[in-house]
Design a protein around this motif. Structure first.
Motif, short mmCIF file in Angstrom:
data_model
loop_
_atom_site.label_atom_id
_atom_site.label_comp_id
_atom_site.label_asym_id
_atom_site.label_seq_id
_atom_site.Cartn_x
_atom_site.Cartn_y
_atom_site.Cartn_z
N SER A 63 41.20 14.44 19.12
CA SER A 63 41.11 14.83 20.19
C SER A 63 41.45 16.55 20.32
O SER A 63 41.02 17.39 20.74
N GLU A 64 42.44 16.84 19.21
CA GLU A 64 43.07 18.18 19.81
C GLU A 64 42.07 18.79 18.50
O GLU A 64 42.90 20.83 18.27
N GLU A 65 41.68 18.69 17.42
CA GLU A 65 41.14 18.96 16.73
C GLU A 65 40.02 19.73 16.64
O GLU A 65 39.62 19.30 17.47
N ALA A 66 39.42 20.82 16.06
CA ALA A 66 38.43 21.68 16.05
C ALA A 66 37.16 21.33 16.07
O ALA A 66 37.39 20.42 14.41
N PRO A 67 36.91 20.93 16.27
CA PRO A 67 34.93 19.81 15.92
C PRO A 67 34.79 21.36 13.84
O PRO A 67 35.55 22.37 14.47
N PRO A 68 34.35 20.35 12.74
CA PRO A 68 34.02 20.74 11.94
C PRO A 68 33.42 21.75 11.98
O PRO A 68 32.03 21.76 13.06
#
Length: 71
Positions: A63-68
């Motif tokens: 949930s904290e990851e930036a979208p690719p």
């Protein structure tokens, strides 16, 4: 009449003996349970302390990851 009184007294003495035995058994069970509760409380306290010492992971949650990036 005297025999009935002696029989009743013997019956009451028997009941008292059984009640005393039951109370002793319950007392032992209660003491054993208290020992178990004390052990579990110690374990919970120890586990809580250990969990507080665990450092968080450097890997971010999904949930904290930036979208690719989209091409």
């Amino acid at each position: 009449m005297s025999t009935d009184l002696h029989t009743e007294i013997a019956h009451l003495q028997t009941q008292l003996a059984f009640q005393e035995d039951t109370i002793e058994q319950l007392n032992k069970a209660l003491a054993d349970q208290q020992i178990q509760i004390d052990k579990m409380m110690f374990q919970i306290k120890h586990m809580t302390q250990r969990m507080k010492q665990i450092e968080p992971s450097n890997i971010a949650d999904a949930s904290e990851e930036a979208p690719p990036p989209h091409y």
